[in-house]
Structures are given as structure tokens and as C-alpha cells.
Scaffold this motif. Structure first.
Motif, PDB file in Angstrom:
ATOM      1  N   ILE A   1      26.564  21.011  17.602  1.00 30.68           N
ATOM      2  CA  ILE A   1      26.094  21.233  18.970  1.00 30.68           C
ATOM      3  C   ILE A   1      24.632  20.823  19.079  1.00 30.68           C
ATOM      4  CG2 ILE A   1      25.766  22.944  20.792  1.00 30.68           C
ATOM      5  CD1 ILE A   1      27.954  24.633  19.359  1.00 30.68           C
ATOM      6  N   GLU A   2      24.368  19.937  19.981  1.00 26.22           N
ATOM      7  CA  GLU A   2      23.005  19.465  20.184  1.00 26.22           C
ATOM      8  C   GLU A   2      22.168  20.566  20.854  1.00 26.22           C
ATOM      9  OE1 GLU A   2      21.084  15.840  22.634  1.00 26.22           O
ATOM     10  OE2 GLU A   2      22.894  15.377  21.463  1.00 26.22           O
ATOM     11  N   GLY A   3      20.924  20.676  20.422  1.00 23.27           N
ATOM     12  CA  GLY A   3      20.009  21.629  21.040  1.00 23.27           C
ATOM     13  C   GLY A   3      19.904  22.959  20.311  1.00 23.27           C
ATOM     14  N   ILE A   4      20.708  23.150  19.272  1.00 21.88           N
ATOM     15  CA  ILE A   4      20.618  24.376  18.477  1.00 21.88           C
ATOM     16  C   ILE A   4      19.829  24.074  17.219  1.00 21.88           C
ATOM     17  CG2 ILE A   4      21.898  26.084  17.126  1.00 21.88           C
ATOM     18  CD1 ILE A   4      24.140  25.904  19.118  1.00 21.88           C
ATOM     19  N   SER A   5      18.793  24.838  17.002  1.00 23.97           N
ATOM     20  CA  SER A   5      17.971  24.677  15.805  1.00 23.97           C
ATOM     21  C   SER A   5      18.758  25.143  14.582  1.00 23.97           C
ATOM     22  CB  SER A   5      16.693  25.504  15.958  1.00 23.97           C
ATOM     23  OG  SER A   5      15.942  25.480  14.771  1.00 23.97           O
TER      24      SER A   5
END
Length: 146
Positions: free
Chosen positions: A34-38
Motif C-alpha cells: 500500500i502506497e503512503g504507509i511508512s
């Protein structure tokens, strides 16, 4: 009876360490898909540290004898919990929008403190394991030479 000390250490790893690392593992796994999760977060390390030290309080609660060592260990855990509380407070300030705290530094501090907590708690468990082994041996008359 001699399996009991080993079982306690294995249970601590399975129930405390593994369960305490679930949030970090899920975050890391999620970040790959998932993009945007550190991939790492200070909050996960802080939670892990709280879990470790609360588990040590529980283990030490059942310990009989050696009160000075027990007090030293509890004091170390209390000190660590205060540090985790301060880190959590700092994280809450950052989440409120304050820009004066570097999130990377906060994450690094949380990570280092979590590693230190793991080592501290592991050595406490090793000491408890040795104490239980000694007590078991002394009950059957097999006390090792000092």
C-alpha cells in the motif's frame, strides 16, 4: 520439572515478543503493498516497549526472594516506561501539527529504546530462568558447587 525454566523463556518469546511485534510486522508488510504507509513507526516501537516492560512486571511479581535485584529490575522497567511515556507524548505533539520535533529522530529514539528494552528484559528472563533452575536442583539435592 527441569523443562519449566526453558518453557518460561520460550513462552515469553512467543506470547510477549512475537505478539508485541505484530503491529510493526503488519505495518512493514502493508507498506510493501500500500502506497503512503511508512514501513516503520515510532508508535509501534513504543507499544512494543510498553508490552515488554509490563510483561517483566508480571514475571517479577511471582518471584520470591532476592528483593534487591527485584527492586532494581522494577526500577529499570519503571524508568523505561517513563521514557516511553515521554516519547508517546512527543509523538502526540507531532500528530497535533507541531513541526519542531523531527519524526525521524523520534522514530530512531523509539527504535533504539525498544532494542535496549528487549535486551534488558531478556537478561531479566535469563536470570529468572537460572534462579528457577537452581531452586529446582536444590529441591532434589543437586545444588551445583559455588
Amino acid at each position: 520439572m527441569s523443562n519449566q525454566p526453558t518453557t518460561k523463556l520460550v513462552k515469553w518469546f512467543c506470547y510477549t515478543v512475537a505478539i508485541g511485534l505484530i503491529p510493526s510486522a503488519l505495518r512493514f508488510l502493508s507498506s510493501t503493498f500500500i502506497e503512503g504507509i511508512s514501513p516503520i513507526s515510532a508508535a509501534d516501537f513504543i507499544a512494543f516497549g510498553f508490552v515488554l516492560h509490563i510483561s517483566i512486571f508480571n514475571e517479577l511479581e511471582h518471584m520470591i526472594g532476592d528483593e534487591s535485584w527485584k527492586s532494581f529490575s522494577n526500577t529499570g522497567s519503571i524508568f523505561a516506561i517513563v521514557l516511553y511515556g515521554a516519547l508517546m507524548f512527543s509523538l502526540l505533539i507531532v500528530e497535533s501539527g507541531y513541526k519542531g520535533i523531527k519524526i525521524a529522530s523520534l522514530t530512531n529514539c523509539s527504535f533504539v529504546l525498544a532494542i535496549c528494552s528487549f535486551v534488558f528484559c531478556f537478561f531479566i528472563l535469563l536470570r529468572l530462568k537460572a534462579k528457577a533452575k537452581y531452586e529446582t536442583a536444590s529441591q532434589v539435592g543437586e545444588v551445583p558447587c559455588s
